[in-house]
Design an enzyme around this catalytic site. Structure first.
Site, mmCIF file in Angstrom:
data_model
loop_
_atom_site.group_PDB
_atom_site.id
_atom_site.type_symbol
_atom_site.label_atom_id
_atom_site.label_comp_id
_atom_site.label_asym_id
_atom_site.label_seq_id
_atom_site.Cartn_x
_atom_site.Cartn_y
_atom_site.Cartn_z
ATOM 1 N N CYS A 1 0.871 -1.179 0.000
ATOM 2 C CA CYS A 1 0.000 0.000 0.000
ATOM 3 C C CYS A 1 0.905 1.225 0.000
ATOM 4 C CB CYS A 1 -0.894 0.005 1.241
ATOM 5 S SG CYS A 1 -2.080 1.373 1.287
ATOM 6 N N CYS B 1 -3.692 6.427 0.631
ATOM 7 C CA CYS B 1 -3.285 5.121 0.107
ATOM 8 C C CYS B 1 -2.970 5.137 -1.379
ATOM 9 C CB CYS B 1 -4.367 4.084 0.378
ATOM 10 S SG CYS B 1 -4.729 3.923 2.130
ATOM 11 N N GLU C 1 -16.985 -8.162 -2.721
ATOM 12 C CA GLU C 1 -15.542 -7.867 -2.706
ATOM 13 C C GLU C 1 -14.728 -9.161 -2.802
ATOM 14 O OE1 GLU C 1 -13.638 -5.228 -2.703
ATOM 15 O OE2 GLU C 1 -14.796 -3.512 -1.985
ATOM 16 N N LYS D 1 -10.594 -7.904 7.791
ATOM 17 C CA LYS D 1 -9.922 -7.018 8.741
ATOM 18 C C LYS D 1 -10.826 -5.883 9.133
ATOM 19 C CE LYS D 1 -6.070 -3.885 8.651
ATOM 20 N NZ LYS D 1 -5.251 -3.146 7.777
ATOM 21 N N CYS E 1 0.279 4.129 1.620
ATOM 22 C CA CYS E 1 0.003 5.110 2.686
ATOM 23 C C CYS E 1 1.206 5.406 3.582
ATOM 24 C CB CYS E 1 -1.212 4.703 3.506
ATOM 25 S SG CYS E 1 -0.979 3.211 4.473
ATOM 26 N N LYS F 1 -11.854 -5.120 3.865
ATOM 27 C CA LYS F 1 -11.225 -4.283 4.884
ATOM 28 C C LYS F 1 -12.176 -3.137 5.191
ATOM 29 C CE LYS F 1 -7.087 -1.477 5.598
ATOM 30 N NZ LYS F 1 -5.738 -1.205 5.081
ATOM 31 N N ARG G 1 -10.807 6.881 5.747
ATOM 32 C CA ARG G 1 -10.664 6.151 4.486
ATOM 33 C C ARG G 1 -12.006 5.567 4.050
ATOM 34 N NH1 ARG G 1 -5.188 6.540 4.529
ATOM 35 N NH2 ARG G 1 -3.920 5.593 6.191
HETATM 36 C C1 PBG Z 1 -2.405 0.009 5.168
HETATM 37 C C2 PBG Z 1 -2.660 -0.780 6.387
HETATM 38 C C3 PBG Z 1 -3.281 -0.345 7.568
HETATM 39 C C4 PBG Z 1 -3.262 -1.435 8.436
HETATM 40 C C5 PBG Z 1 -2.641 -2.490 7.770
HETATM 41 N N1 PBG Z 1 -2.286 -2.064 6.494
HETATM 42 C C6 PBG Z 1 -3.750 0.998 7.954
HETATM 43 C C7 PBG Z 1 -4.995 1.560 7.434
HETATM 44 O O1 PBG Z 1 -5.676 0.992 6.580
HETATM 45 O O2 PBG Z 1 -5.345 2.655 7.855
HETATM 46 C C8 PBG Z 1 -3.842 -1.430 9.814
HETATM 47 C C9 PBG Z 1 -3.373 -2.520 10.676
HETATM 48 C C10 PBG Z 1 -3.665 -2.333 12.108
HETATM 49 O O3 PBG Z 1 -4.410 -1.448 12.558
HETATM 50 O O4 PBG Z 1 -3.110 -3.133 12.870
HETATM 51 N N2 PBG Z 1 -1.055 -0.090 4.764
#
Ligand code: PBG
Length: 321
Positions: free
Chosen positions: A119, A129, A232, A247, A121, A194, A216
């Site tokens: 990603c 992102c 998805e 997640k 970000c 997610k 986001r």
């Molecule tokens: C994006 C990413 C995030 C997390 C994992 N990959 C952050 C987001 O989407 O804001 C979050 C993981 C966590 O909170 O433990 N690279």
């Protein structure tokens, strides 16, 4: 005499309970997140995630050795680059912090499964992102950069690429780029489902994206959705995802269960930073036994249908499984 079933016979002692257990948790189900901060001289504690550290390249081998010694066989890597820019260019720099880390880990620990979170970000100056234009986040330009990033990770030796940005089309773009470069056997674990979650709070601190103040919600999912989660997942399978991830984990057990029952693609659950930090805080306040709580939660993820669990508690729990 009244007839009733004696369920308690099934729970008579630990050996009987183990014999009849429907769900098993093993060390090999677990994935440990690792944060690598470019230029860091010694491990730096992450305040928001008690017990978790950012590492520089110099302390990374020791950390991987520690992880391996607990019996955990897989890591997922997050990078914090020295310099960030609008285009997140350090993400796809062949000598970026993640690319260097993968090479280092694979040279010293060839058996460790290396998953590269993919990603932009952590690499963009604005913390979004992907590429930002006047119209907002530009999904399609971002896809091109994710494909490029994935190839540099595969070239460095990553076993699994894990796109986490919830860009539409990310799996197909990454698959096509990997295949073109002869990385047909590199797996894709898609963060397919997610949610836009407040449980990611502590991660922003850990991954150095604290400058990001927005949310986001325009690309991550609305917590109200189940049918959209199925869509998805369906779409990422069609695009070529080898593993699907849900997640956060704990408040989305219904989603894990739904995907498990509907699809045959291997499933992972990510117990995210906020889930971990809450258990740690409750334990520090003397309210719960943290190992028991983590174990019970992990069993819950497995029972719902997750085969793989990403958790900051992986190395704490593995030795007691
Ligand atoms: C994006 C990413 C995030 C997390 C994992 N990959 C952050 C987001 O989407 O804001 C979050 C993981 C966590 O909170 O433990 N690279």
């Amino acid at each position: 005499m009244q007839q009733f079933k004696r369920h308690q016979r099934l729970r008579k002692n630990q050996a009987i309970r183990d014999l009849l257990a429907e769900t098993a948790l093993t060390k090999k189900d677990l994935v440990m997140p690792v944060f690598i901060h470019e230029g860091l001289k010694k491990p730096k504690a992450i305040k928001s995630l008690p017990g978790i550290f950012q590492h520089g390249l110099s302390s990374l081998p020791k950390e991987i050795e520690r992880i391996q010694n607990t019996g955990v066989t897989a890591v997922i890597l997050f990078g914090i680059p020295k310099a960030k820019d609008q285009a997140g260019s350090s993400a796809y720099d062949p000598d970026g912090i993640i690319q260097q880390s993968i090479r280092l880990i694979k040279s010293k620990f060839p058996d460790m499964i290396v998953i590269a979170d993919c990603c932009l970000c952590e690499y963009t100056s604005h913390g979004h992102c992907g590429i930002i234009t006047d119209q907002g986040l530009d999904n399609d330009t971002t896809l091109y950069l994710l494909g490029k990033t994935a190839v540099t990770y595969a070239l460095a030796g990553a076993d699994i690429i894990a796109p986490s940005g919830m860009m539409d089309g990310m799996v197909t773009f990454i698959r096509e780029n990997l295949d073109k470069q002869q990385f047909k056997n590199t797996l894709i674990m898609s963060y397919a489902v997610k949610y836009a979650s407040s449980f990611y709070g502590p991660f922003r601190d850990a991954a150095g994206s604290g400058q990001f103040k927005g949310d986001r919600k325009h690309h991550q999912m609305n917590p109200t959705q189940i049918r959209e989660a199925i869509s998805e997942a369906e779409e990422d399978i069609r695009q070529g995802a080898d593993i699907l991830m849900v997640k956060p984990a704990l408040v989305y057990l219904d989603i894990i269960k739904t995907l498990h029952d509907k699809f045959t693609t291997p499933l992972a659950a990510y117990q995210v930073s906020g889930e971990y930090a809450m258990v740690k805080a409750a334990a520090a306040a003397g309210l719960v036994d943290e190992q028991d709580i983590f174990l019970e939660q992990m069993i819950g993820f497995k029972r719902a249908g997750a085969g793989t669990i990403v958790s900051y508690a992986a190395t704490e729990i593995a030795p007691i499984i």
